[in-house]
Design a protein around this motif. Sequence first.
Motif, short mmCIF file in Angstrom:
data_model
loop_
_atom_site.label_atom_id
_atom_site.label_comp_id
_atom_site.label_asym_id
_atom_site.label_seq_id
_atom_site.Cartn_x
_atom_site.Cartn_y
_atom_site.Cartn_z
N LEU A 50 18.53 15.24 23.49
CA LEU A 50 18.43 16.64 23.08
C LEU A 50 19.72 17.17 22.47
O LEU A 50 19.71 18.22 21.84
N LEU A 51 20.85 16.46 22.62
CA LEU A 51 22.05 16.91 21.91
C LEU A 51 21.81 16.87 20.41
O LEU A 51 22.22 17.77 19.68
N ALA A 52 21.12 15.84 19.95
CA ALA A 52 20.79 15.77 18.53
C ALA A 52 19.72 16.79 18.17
O ALA A 52 19.77 17.43 17.13
N LEU A 53 18.72 16.97 19.05
CA LEU A 53 17.64 17.89 18.75
C LEU A 53 18.10 19.33 18.80
O LEU A 53 17.49 20.21 18.19
N ALA A 54 19.18 19.61 19.51
CA ALA A 54 19.67 20.98 19.63
C ALA A 54 20.89 21.21 18.77
O ALA A 54 21.74 22.03 19.07
N ALA A 55 20.99 20.51 17.66
CA ALA A 55 22.12 20.67 16.76
C ALA A 55 22.22 22.10 16.28
O ALA A 55 21.22 22.78 16.11
N PRO A 56 23.43 22.62 16.05
CA PRO A 56 23.58 24.01 15.65
C PRO A 56 23.00 24.24 14.27
O PRO A 56 22.84 23.33 13.47
N ALA A 57 22.67 25.50 14.00
CA ALA A 57 22.11 25.86 12.71
C ALA A 57 23.12 25.61 11.61
O ALA A 57 24.32 25.69 11.81
N ALA A 58 22.62 25.31 10.43
CA ALA A 58 23.50 25.09 9.29
C ALA A 58 24.03 26.42 8.78
O ALA A 58 23.65 27.49 9.23
N HIS A 59 24.90 26.33 7.77
CA HIS A 59 25.60 27.53 7.32
C HIS A 59 24.70 28.49 6.58
O HIS A 59 24.88 29.70 6.63
N ALA A 60 23.71 27.99 5.85
CA ALA A 60 22.86 28.87 5.07
C ALA A 60 21.88 29.61 5.97
O ALA A 60 21.70 29.28 7.14
N ALA A 61 21.25 30.65 5.41
CA ALA A 61 20.26 31.41 6.17
C ALA A 61 19.11 30.50 6.55
O ALA A 61 18.77 29.55 5.84
N ASN A 62 18.47 30.79 7.67
CA ASN A 62 17.40 29.96 8.20
C ASN A 62 16.05 30.61 7.95
O ASN A 62 15.94 31.82 7.73
N ILE A 63 15.01 29.79 8.01
CA ILE A 63 13.64 30.25 7.85
C ILE A 63 12.89 29.90 9.13
O ILE A 63 13.12 28.86 9.73
N GLU A 64 11.98 30.78 9.54
CA GLU A 64 11.27 30.57 10.79
C GLU A 64 9.80 30.93 10.62
O GLU A 64 9.46 31.93 9.98
N GLN A 65 8.93 30.10 11.19
CA GLN A 65 7.50 30.38 11.22
C GLN A 65 6.97 30.19 12.63
O GLN A 65 7.48 29.38 13.40
N HIS A 66 5.90 30.95 12.94
CA HIS A 66 5.23 30.82 14.23
C HIS A 66 3.75 30.59 13.97
O HIS A 66 3.12 31.34 13.21
N LEU A 67 3.19 29.54 14.57
CA LEU A 67 1.78 29.21 14.41
C LEU A 67 1.15 29.06 15.79
O LEU A 67 1.79 28.58 16.73
N THR A 68 -0.11 29.46 15.90
CA THR A 68 -0.85 29.31 17.15
C THR A 68 -2.23 28.75 16.86
O THR A 68 -2.91 29.20 15.94
N TRP A 69 -2.63 27.74 17.65
CA TRP A 69 -3.98 27.21 17.60
C TRP A 69 -4.72 27.63 18.87
O TRP A 69 -4.24 27.37 19.99
N ALA A 70 -5.86 28.28 18.71
CA ALA A 70 -6.72 28.57 19.84
C ALA A 70 -7.54 27.32 20.15
O ALA A 70 -8.11 26.71 19.24
N ILE A 71 -7.59 26.94 21.41
CA ILE A 71 -8.25 25.68 21.81
C ILE A 71 -9.51 26.00 22.60
O ILE A 71 -9.49 26.81 23.54
N THR A 72 -10.62 25.39 22.17
CA THR A 72 -11.91 25.66 22.80
C THR A 72 -12.60 24.36 23.20
O THR A 72 -12.33 23.29 22.67
N LEU A 73 -13.52 24.48 24.13
CA LEU A 73 -14.43 23.40 24.52
C LEU A 73 -15.82 24.01 24.58
O LEU A 73 -16.04 25.00 25.30
N ASP A 74 -16.74 23.46 23.81
CA ASP A 74 -18.11 24.00 23.73
C ASP A 74 -18.09 25.48 23.38
O ASP A 74 -18.91 26.27 23.88
N GLY A 75 -17.13 25.88 22.54
CA GLY A 75 -17.05 27.26 22.09
C GLY A 75 -16.38 28.21 23.06
O GLY A 75 -16.23 29.40 22.75
N THR A 76 -15.93 27.72 24.21
CA THR A 76 -15.27 28.56 25.21
C THR A 76 -13.78 28.29 25.22
O THR A 76 -13.35 27.13 25.20
N SER A 77 -12.97 29.34 25.27
CA SER A 77 -11.53 29.18 25.25
C SER A 77 -11.03 28.46 26.49
O SER A 77 -11.43 28.78 27.63
N ILE A 78 -10.16 27.45 26.27
CA ILE A 78 -9.54 26.76 27.41
C ILE A 78 -8.02 26.77 27.31
O ILE A 78 -7.33 26.18 28.14
N GLY A 79 -7.46 27.41 26.26
CA GLY A 79 -6.00 27.47 26.17
C GLY A 79 -5.54 27.65 24.74
O GLY A 79 -6.30 28.04 23.86
#
Length: 247
Positions: A6-35
């Motif tokens: 995780l030292l590599a995975l948690a490397a500090p941000a670079a000097h330029a401005a950063n971009i961020e996105q958030h995505l969510t998948w609704a998960i269902t089974l037989d049409g019913t929400s499970i998470g």
Amino acid sequence: MIPAILLALAAPAAHAANIEQHLTWAITLDGTSIGKRDLTLKWAFEDDGRARRFLEVWTELDATVLGLDYSVRQRITGQASVGPAAFAAVTQFQADTTEVQGRLEGTEWMLSVATNGREWHKDLPRNSIDLSTLDLLDPESRVGFESKQVARVLASETGDILEGEVKPIGQGKIEITGTEVPVAGFAWTPDEGEMRLWFSAEGYLVRYETNVMGRWIVGTLTAPPPKGTDDAPIVEQGAGSVTEVPL
């Protein structure tokens, strides 16, 4: 506890401005929400214009109320630029907890897996693994199914390498909150069960279906995918680091 990458995975941000996105998948089974599954995706740009992508994924689902003995809580952190992402995952499946860490170093994959305190490490040839399940969530990954007839996929949940035939299943549209999203679909059939995935033209995973114990678990984006990084907000410098949150 397996050795941290995780030292590599948690490397500090670079000097330029950063971009961020958030995505969510609704998960269902037989049409019913499970998470649901949440992805935070961050781009950090170096001075020379090269970009690194940082991924944080949280998945929580429980299908036991619908008669399927299947419940999962998972946290993944990953980093990618060119090639498959390096990642660390912690997955609680039923009563078992598995930690998986994988990264491609030159001509070898370095893989560590620990389940309920029992641990093993293995170095594998590069061609043993084409991509991991984390790469399927990364819209800018260039190691997807498009060019493959057979795919060897490292499962972030277990550390297993799943191999199966890949077949295109055509193009179409998936409606999300009133918007029709054009997609291209692929069917992947490892021995463990078929998986179907639909991607937007920009590489976003719009929907996936996984066959579990003869029943289909379906994950669908809750909002139309961005057209690309130009649609993502710019966040303050320093916000591009990734931290691990244990289960």
